[in-house]
Design a protein around this motif. Structure first.
Motif, short mmCIF file in Angstrom:
data_model
loop_
_atom_site.label_atom_id
_atom_site.label_comp_id
_atom_site.label_asym_id
_atom_site.label_seq_id
_atom_site.Cartn_x
_atom_site.Cartn_y
_atom_site.Cartn_z
N GLU A 40 19.43 -16.25 -3.05
CA GLU A 40 19.05 -16.61 -1.68
C GLU A 40 18.02 -15.61 -1.18
N LEU A 41 16.95 -16.13 -0.61
CA LEU A 41 15.86 -15.29 -0.12
C LEU A 41 15.77 -15.41 1.39
N SER A 42 15.70 -14.27 2.09
CA SER A 42 15.67 -14.30 3.54
C SER A 42 14.58 -13.40 4.10
N GLN A 43 14.18 -13.73 5.31
CA GLN A 43 13.12 -12.99 5.98
C GLN A 43 13.49 -11.51 6.10
N TYR A 44 12.53 -10.66 5.84
CA TYR A 44 12.62 -9.20 5.89
C TYR A 44 13.42 -8.59 4.74
N GLN A 45 13.76 -9.41 3.75
CA GLN A 45 14.39 -8.92 2.54
C GLN A 45 13.33 -8.25 1.68
N ILE A 46 13.69 -7.16 1.02
CA ILE A 46 12.80 -6.48 0.09
C ILE A 46 13.13 -7.01 -1.31
N ILE A 47 12.11 -7.49 -2.00
CA ILE A 47 12.29 -8.08 -3.33
C ILE A 47 11.30 -7.46 -4.30
N LEU A 48 11.65 -7.47 -5.57
CA LEU A 48 10.74 -7.03 -6.61
C LEU A 48 9.98 -8.25 -7.10
N VAL A 49 8.63 -8.17 -7.08
CA VAL A 49 7.78 -9.33 -7.37
C VAL A 49 6.72 -8.97 -8.40
N ASN A 50 6.50 -9.89 -9.34
CA ASN A 50 5.39 -9.75 -10.28
C ASN A 50 4.16 -10.40 -9.64
N LEU A 51 3.21 -9.59 -9.19
CA LEU A 51 2.02 -10.09 -8.49
C LEU A 51 0.86 -10.43 -9.42
N ASP A 52 0.99 -10.14 -10.72
CA ASP A 52 -0.10 -10.43 -11.65
C ASP A 52 -0.05 -11.89 -12.10
N PRO A 53 -1.17 -12.53 -12.34
CA PRO A 53 -2.52 -11.97 -12.31
C PRO A 53 -3.07 -11.93 -10.88
N THR A 54 -3.98 -11.00 -10.66
CA THR A 54 -4.67 -10.88 -9.39
C THR A 54 -6.17 -10.83 -9.65
N MET A 55 -6.92 -10.83 -8.56
CA MET A 55 -8.38 -10.73 -8.68
C MET A 55 -8.88 -9.70 -7.67
N GLY A 56 -9.97 -9.04 -8.02
CA GLY A 56 -10.64 -8.14 -7.09
C GLY A 56 -9.74 -7.05 -6.53
N SER A 57 -9.72 -6.95 -5.20
CA SER A 57 -9.00 -5.88 -4.52
C SER A 57 -7.57 -6.23 -4.15
N GLU A 58 -7.05 -7.36 -4.66
CA GLU A 58 -5.67 -7.72 -4.37
C GLU A 58 -4.73 -6.70 -4.98
N ILE A 59 -3.62 -6.42 -4.29
CA ILE A 59 -2.61 -5.51 -4.83
C ILE A 59 -1.98 -6.17 -6.05
N LYS A 60 -1.87 -5.39 -7.13
CA LYS A 60 -1.37 -5.95 -8.38
C LYS A 60 -0.10 -5.26 -8.84
N LYS A 61 0.34 -5.59 -10.03
CA LYS A 61 1.51 -5.04 -10.70
C LYS A 61 2.80 -5.71 -10.19
N THR A 62 3.89 -5.28 -10.80
CA THR A 62 5.21 -5.65 -10.31
C THR A 62 5.61 -4.59 -9.31
N ARG A 63 5.95 -5.01 -8.09
CA ARG A 63 6.22 -4.04 -7.03
C ARG A 63 7.13 -4.64 -5.98
N PRO A 64 7.73 -3.78 -5.15
CA PRO A 64 8.52 -4.29 -4.02
C PRO A 64 7.61 -4.98 -3.00
N CYS A 65 8.13 -6.05 -2.43
CA CYS A 65 7.45 -6.80 -1.39
C CYS A 65 8.49 -7.19 -0.35
N VAL A 66 8.02 -7.51 0.85
CA VAL A 66 8.92 -7.95 1.92
C VAL A 66 8.61 -9.41 2.23
N ILE A 67 9.67 -10.20 2.34
CA ILE A 67 9.50 -11.61 2.69
C ILE A 67 9.18 -11.70 4.18
#
Length: 107
Positions: free
Chosen positions: A2-29
């Motif tokens: 279950e995913l809820s607003q303001y939850q911190i999750i680990l996300v794989n953001l790749d692939p990215t382009m240019g100046s987008e934040i990349k890697k697997t990292r914590p994100c907030v919903i």
């Protein structure tokens, strides 16, 4: 998971382009729970431990690590990018997210 607003999750953001934040990292919903329950996508803001101070960067502390929530890099992702749940923002951090998002996107 279950995913809820303001939850911190680990996300794989790749692939990215240019100046987008990349890697697997914590994100907030950022997306509201109604969207999180019914759509296959969620809206997230990535977190980073290194940042210059900008009005769109919110200081956060997660598991004893100081970092920033990067509101200027909000993006929509498919839920399959989510690896696991890591926790939730504090009430103080949530209020700051609401303030910054209102200032950036509503005014």
């Amino acid at each position: 998971m279950e995913l809820s607003q303001y939850q911190i999750i680990l996300v794989n953001l790749d692939p990215t382009m240019g100046s987008e934040i990349k890697k697997t990292r914590p994100c907030v919903i950022i997306s509201p729970d109604e969207m999180n329950r019914h759509l296959r996508t969620i809206i997230i803001a990535p977190m980073t431990t290194t940042s210059k101070v900008y009005p769109t960067r919110i200081k956060v502390n997660h598991e004893g690590v100081n970092g920033y929530l990067v509101i200027d890099q909000i993006r929509t992702i498919d839920k399959i990018r989510v690896i696991k749940s890591l926790g939730k923002l504090t009430e103080k951090e949530i209020l700051e997210v609401k303030r910054v998002m209102h200032e950036c996107f509503v005014l």
